[in-house]
Design a protein around this motif. Sequence first.
Motif, PDB file in Angstrom:
ATOM      1  N   ARG A 108     -80.358 -33.962 -43.092  1.00  0.00           N
ATOM      2  CA  ARG A 108     -78.954 -33.546 -43.765  1.00  0.00           C
ATOM      3  C   ARG A 108     -77.969 -34.774 -43.138  1.00  0.00           C
ATOM      4  O   ARG A 108     -77.883 -35.034 -42.062  1.00  0.00           O
ATOM      5  N   GLN A 109     -77.376 -34.933 -44.267  1.00  0.00           N
ATOM      6  CA  GLN A 109     -76.313 -36.271 -43.967  1.00  0.00           C
ATOM      7  C   GLN A 109     -74.966 -35.665 -44.876  1.00  0.00           C
ATOM      8  O   GLN A 109     -74.957 -35.419 -46.304  1.00  0.00           O
ATOM      9  N   VAL A 110     -73.722 -35.607 -44.262  1.00  0.00           N
ATOM     10  CA  VAL A 110     -72.625 -35.480 -44.923  1.00  0.00           C
ATOM     11  C   VAL A 110     -71.549 -36.433 -44.814  1.00  0.00           C
ATOM     12  O   VAL A 110     -71.420 -36.881 -43.641  1.00  0.00           O
ATOM     13  N   THR A 111     -71.158 -36.967 -46.002  1.00  0.00           N
ATOM     14  CA  THR A 111     -70.289 -38.021 -46.154  1.00  0.00           C
ATOM     15  C   THR A 111     -68.760 -37.373 -46.355  1.00  0.00           C
ATOM     16  O   THR A 111     -68.566 -36.773 -47.406  1.00  0.00           O
ATOM     17  N   ASP A 112     -67.952 -37.768 -45.476  1.00  0.00           N
ATOM     18  CA  ASP A 112     -66.514 -37.754 -45.745  1.00  0.00           C
ATOM     19  C   ASP A 112     -65.766 -39.241 -45.706  1.00  0.00           C
ATOM     20  O   ASP A 112     -65.715 -39.558 -44.808  1.00  0.00           O
ATOM     21  N   GLN A 113     -65.456 -39.484 -46.851  1.00  0.00           N
ATOM     22  CA  GLN A 113     -64.758 -40.570 -47.115  1.00  0.00           C
ATOM     23  C   GLN A 113     -63.339 -40.792 -47.786  1.00  0.00           C
ATOM     24  O   GLN A 113     -63.470 -39.920 -48.812  1.00  0.00           O
ATOM     25  N   THR A 114     -62.271 -41.477 -47.566  1.00  0.00           N
ATOM     26  CA  THR A 114     -61.225 -41.734 -47.979  1.00  0.00           C
ATOM     27  C   THR A 114     -60.824 -42.988 -47.983  1.00  0.00           C
ATOM     28  O   THR A 114     -60.593 -43.632 -46.913  1.00  0.00           O
ATOM     29  N   THR A 115     -60.622 -43.745 -49.150  1.00  0.00           N
ATOM     30  CA  THR A 115     -59.886 -45.245 -49.346  1.00  0.00           C
ATOM     31  C   THR A 115     -58.294 -44.650 -50.080  1.00  0.00           C
ATOM     32  O   THR A 115     -58.271 -43.729 -50.727  1.00  0.00           O
ATOM     33  N   SER A 116     -57.350 -45.539 -49.243  1.00  0.00           N
ATOM     34  CA  SER A 116     -56.152 -45.199 -49.654  1.00  0.00           C
ATOM     35  C   SER A 116     -55.294 -46.509 -49.843  1.00  0.00           C
ATOM     36  O   SER A 116     -55.711 -47.402 -49.195  1.00  0.00           O
ATOM     37  N   VAL A 117     -54.402 -46.492 -50.531  1.00  0.00           N
ATOM     38  CA  VAL A 117     -53.300 -47.357 -50.863  1.00  0.00           C
ATOM     39  C   VAL A 117     -52.014 -47.209 -51.241  1.00  0.00           C
ATOM     40  O   VAL A 117     -51.995 -46.142 -52.084  1.00  0.00           O
ATOM     41  N   ASP A 118     -51.145 -47.409 -50.416  1.00  0.00           N
ATOM     42  CA  ASP A 118     -49.620 -47.148 -50.527  1.00  0.00           C
ATOM     43  C   ASP A 118     -49.076 -48.465 -50.482  1.00  0.00           C
ATOM     44  O   ASP A 118     -49.015 -49.295 -49.850  1.00  0.00           O
ATOM     45  N   SER A 119     -48.209 -48.581 -51.682  1.00  0.00           N
ATOM     46  CA  SER A 119     -47.651 -50.165 -52.005  1.00  0.00           C
ATOM     47  C   SER A 119     -46.250 -50.074 -52.783  1.00  0.00           C
ATOM     48  O   SER A 119     -46.014 -48.955 -53.200  1.00  0.00           O
ATOM     49  N   VAL A 120     -45.515 -50.829 -52.255  1.00  0.00           N
ATOM     50  CA  VAL A 120     -44.288 -51.175 -53.126  1.00  0.00           C
ATOM     51  C   VAL A 120     -44.168 -52.487 -53.446  1.00  0.00           C
ATOM     52  O   VAL A 120     -44.246 -53.607 -52.515  1.00  0.00           O
ATOM     53  N   SER A 121     -43.899 -52.719 -54.932  1.00  0.00           N
ATOM     54  CA  SER A 121     -43.701 -54.073 -55.351  1.00  0.00           C
ATOM     55  C   SER A 121     -42.272 -54.089 -55.769  1.00  0.00           C
ATOM     56  O   SER A 121     -41.796 -53.311 -56.615  1.00  0.00           O
ATOM     57  N   GLN A 122     -41.455 -55.081 -55.098  1.00  0.00           N
ATOM     58  CA  GLN A 122     -40.094 -55.171 -55.217  1.00  0.00           C
ATOM     59  C   GLN A 122     -39.606 -56.431 -55.791  1.00  0.00           C
ATOM     60  O   GLN A 122     -39.916 -57.445 -55.299  1.00  0.00           O
ATOM     61  N   SER A 123     -38.732 -56.499 -56.779  1.00  0.00           N
ATOM     62  CA  SER A 123     -37.990 -57.649 -57.030  1.00  0.00           C
ATOM     63  C   SER A 123     -36.450 -57.869 -56.903  1.00  0.00           C
ATOM     64  O   SER A 123     -35.785 -56.687 -57.124  1.00  0.00           O
ATOM     65  N   ARG A 124     -35.943 -58.863 -56.483  1.00  0.00           N
ATOM     66  CA  ARG A 124     -34.597 -58.881 -56.014  1.00  0.00           C
ATOM     67  C   ARG A 124     -33.842 -60.231 -56.517  1.00  0.00           C
ATOM     68  O   ARG A 124     -34.442 -61.235 -56.211  1.00  0.00           O
ATOM     69  N   VAL A 125     -32.744 -60.018 -57.154  1.00  0.00           N
ATOM     70  CA  VAL A 125     -31.807 -61.074 -57.449  1.00  0.00           C
ATOM     71  C   VAL A 125     -30.599 -60.896 -56.530  1.00  0.00           C
ATOM     72  O   VAL A 125     -29.905 -60.138 -56.630  1.00  0.00           O
ATOM     73  N   GLY A 126     -30.304 -61.918 -55.671  1.00  0.00           N
ATOM     74  CA  GLY A 126     -29.396 -61.916 -54.822  1.00  0.00           C
ATOM     75  C   GLY A 126     -29.792 -60.557 -53.907  1.00  0.00           C
ATOM     76  O   GLY A 126     -30.588 -60.370 -53.269  1.00  0.00           O
ATOM     77  N   ARG A 127     -28.365 -59.648 -53.933  1.00  0.00           N
ATOM     78  CA  ARG A 127     -28.801 -58.492 -53.086  1.00  0.00           C
ATOM     79  C   ARG A 127     -28.968 -57.236 -53.831  1.00  0.00           C
ATOM     80  O   ARG A 127     -29.188 -56.342 -53.390  1.00  0.00           O
ATOM     81  N   PHE A 128     -29.445 -57.647 -55.256  1.00  0.00           N
ATOM     82  CA  PHE A 128     -29.465 -56.504 -56.102  1.00  0.00           C
ATOM     83  C   PHE A 128     -31.241 -56.397 -56.160  1.00  0.00           C
ATOM     84  O   PHE A 128     -31.843 -57.224 -56.676  1.00  0.00           O
ATOM     85  N   VAL A 129     -31.604 -54.992 -56.004  1.00  0.00           N
ATOM     86  CA  VAL A 129     -33.152 -54.889 -56.172  1.00  0.00           C
ATOM     87  C   VAL A 129     -33.133 -54.468 -57.745  1.00  0.00           C
ATOM     88  O   VAL A 129     -32.828 -53.496 -58.153  1.00  0.00           O
ATOM     89  N   THR A 130     -33.782 -55.380 -58.465  1.00  0.00           N
ATOM     90  CA  THR A 130     -33.716 -55.245 -59.807  1.00  0.00           C
ATOM     91  C   THR A 130     -34.924 -54.319 -60.490  1.00  0.00           C
ATOM     92  O   THR A 130     -34.745 -53.557 -61.348  1.00  0.00           O
ATOM     93  N   SER A 131     -35.969 -54.368 -59.760  1.00  0.00           N
ATOM     94  CA  SER A 131     -37.194 -53.730 -60.097  1.00  0.00           C
ATOM     95  C   SER A 131     -37.931 -53.310 -59.085  1.00  0.00           C
ATOM     96  O   SER A 131     -38.224 -54.168 -58.155  1.00  0.00           O
ATOM     97  N   GLU A 132     -38.562 -52.160 -58.874  1.00  0.00           N
ATOM     98  CA  GLU A 132     -39.486 -51.691 -58.114  1.00  0.00           C
ATOM     99  C   GLU A 132     -40.583 -50.715 -58.350  1.00  0.00           C
ATOM    100  O   GLU A 132     -40.038 -49.881 -59.089  1.00  0.00           O
ATOM    101  N   LEU A 133     -41.849 -51.071 -58.059  1.00  0.00           N
ATOM    102  CA  LEU A 133     -42.729 -50.169 -58.356  1.00  0.00           C
ATOM    103  C   LEU A 133     -43.387 -49.609 -57.080  1.00  0.00           C
ATOM    104  O   LEU A 133     -43.817 -50.551 -56.201  1.00  0.00           O
ATOM    105  N   ARG A 134     -43.232 -48.449 -56.799  1.00  0.00           N
ATOM    106  CA  ARG A 134     -44.205 -47.702 -55.865  1.00  0.00           C
ATOM    107  C   ARG A 134     -45.300 -46.970 -56.399  1.00  0.00           C
ATOM    108  O   ARG A 134     -45.403 -46.181 -57.215  1.00  0.00           O
ATOM    109  N   GLN A 135     -46.413 -47.093 -55.522  1.00  0.00           N
ATOM    110  CA  GLN A 135     -47.965 -46.573 -55.893  1.00  0.00           C
ATOM    111  C   GLN A 135     -48.627 -46.130 -54.734  1.00  0.00           C
ATOM    112  O   GLN A 135     -48.353 -46.700 -53.605  1.00  0.00           O
ATOM    113  N   SER A 136     -48.950 -44.913 -54.808  1.00  0.00           N
ATOM    114  CA  SER A 136     -49.808 -44.309 -53.739  1.00  0.00           C
ATOM    115  C   SER A 136     -51.166 -43.847 -54.337  1.00  0.00           C
ATOM    116  O   SER A 136     -51.388 -43.177 -55.510  1.00  0.00           O
ATOM    117  N   LEU A 137     -52.415 -44.420 -54.056  1.00  0.00           N
ATOM    118  CA  LEU A 137     -53.625 -44.084 -54.543  1.00  0.00           C
ATOM    119  C   LEU A 137     -54.505 -43.437 -53.509  1.00  0.00           C
ATOM    120  O   LEU A 137     -54.377 -43.863 -52.187  1.00  0.00           O
TER     121      LEU A 137
END
Length: 590
Positions: free
Chosen positions: A429-458
Amino acid sequence: MLPKGFLQGGPLLAGLVFALSMPAFDAVADTSPPGSTGVTVADPAVPRPPGTPCAVQLYSDDTFADFSTHPYTYAPPEGCGTRWSKVVLEADFSVTAGRQFDRTAEIWLDGVNLYYGTTQEPSATVSPSWHVERDLTDYSALLRQAGNGQVILGNVVNDTYTGVLHGSARLLFYPATAAAPAPRVPDAVLPLGSDPVGDATLLDDGNSKLSRSLDLPRNVERAYLDVFAQSQNADEFWYTCVPDQYAARVQECGGGNFREAEVSIDGQPAGVAPVYPWIYTGGIDPYLWRPTPGVQALNFMPYRVDLTPFAGVLSDGNPHEVALSVAGAHHYFLASASLLLYLDPHASRVVGGIVKNTLAGQPPTPTIGDTLVTDADGNVSGDITTGLSRHFVIEGYANTSHGRVNTRVEQTVGFDDTQSFTIDAATYRQVTDQTTSVDSVSQSRVGRFVTSELRQSLRYPLHLDYSFQTTDDGNYIQATLLHQGYTNDSDHRLLGRTIYAAKVSNTVDASDTLDFDANFSVIGHSNQQNMQSFAFHDSLGGCYRKDVASVGGVVTTNAEGMGCPNGQNQVWWFSHPDGSPDGGNSLLGW
């Protein structure tokens, strides 16, 4: 104040206005009724904008009975313009009743992958057919020009393997309208593979790589890489393997069970792509997947790596090697990758560089541990654990026509695996318990303004309980219980405020017991059950829910819309309820 031209003519406002004023559309999925034995899935179709699409047939009713490639020629649709609100690939497959393995299916155009998946295994009495779709809107630049493509679906037909595969595919182009405007899409789509028409690249081990030296435009302002990494051969069941030092002791495949795709630019680490534990329809026990296959088994979703911090580097006029490898590959993986580039329309040259890269110096080396015990009779019990967690930041800047844009990609990637064993004279008997995870933030900034941001969690959870036992009459039984999941939560922000958020969840739960005689030949099976649940909802009220279930290979439940308003599935035409890459282009215009 934001630099002039940053919003590029106001598609953000237009997209939001139409999103909030237009009706939602059904994401029509498989409609197999109770009692059916045909392929039955809960996955949504790609939602469509209103209007009649232009269709281009790629190939029609091709027969796949050997390992020859099937070429086709492509030309853009006539009288349909060159800007489309949506482009959808539709492909249909079938296999005749009989005996046949699951096979890998790929559709290519000018070296770029349009579809990647595997086929459904038939039975002696059931000839499965199935339909898949992929949103190719982001590949519009490729599809504006004529080209050459090919279908790769290797198959063996002989006296033993009798199932013959057939397939057709077409592209549907939805012309842009005031109600469904064309999104901003990549200006170039470039394959990494060496085959000019297209083919996956074999990566035999962790040192093998898919790579290409590219001379790129000098005005790149954003870059992404769409990645497929498919396990094959000895690596097909990588998620159950153990480090080499334990393989003989627990009677399992070696090479470990950590796999991760690594992206580099000129040899410098540039990003990672998690590897999904796809289980094909011949995997472990074919009865598990009749009539519902595992998560994404028939239609893989690419993982999109954000390479935008390197935009300034890629624009310097020098050739650059973009490469992909698979850490832990152990004979072997097939890989495909496509580079998507957004160009600055108001600048002939973009200048920039990398200012921070903490992924460099963090090799993908997991930590291994065990609690294995071998008693005096040679019985083995205990766990083998594998874990890795990395947090990294990659920052770069690009001087564009709308100012200096600073881009920061921050990710935490995790892998956690436990293999539990109980081995004695009568039981394995073999029991496999596995989790792959990714938590990410992609952020673009012009000067002090955060112009766009994508947050993702998989999250990619997998639970596999496998037991092989000797029965009192000298025969054997193999019992399998499996849970497989995929979740993808995304949050698009502009100037610090959430503009659009979506959640995708796809789970499959399956079980079956195989009966073997003393010669290890299958003599029957029992207790087969399978259930898939797919759910999507977004911050604009889009909702999709479907549940399918089967017992003994026969559909017992096919229910839609539970928990959605009025009990009906309705999603917006620009959404991605299937979990495919979404940069926010259709809604936000960036």
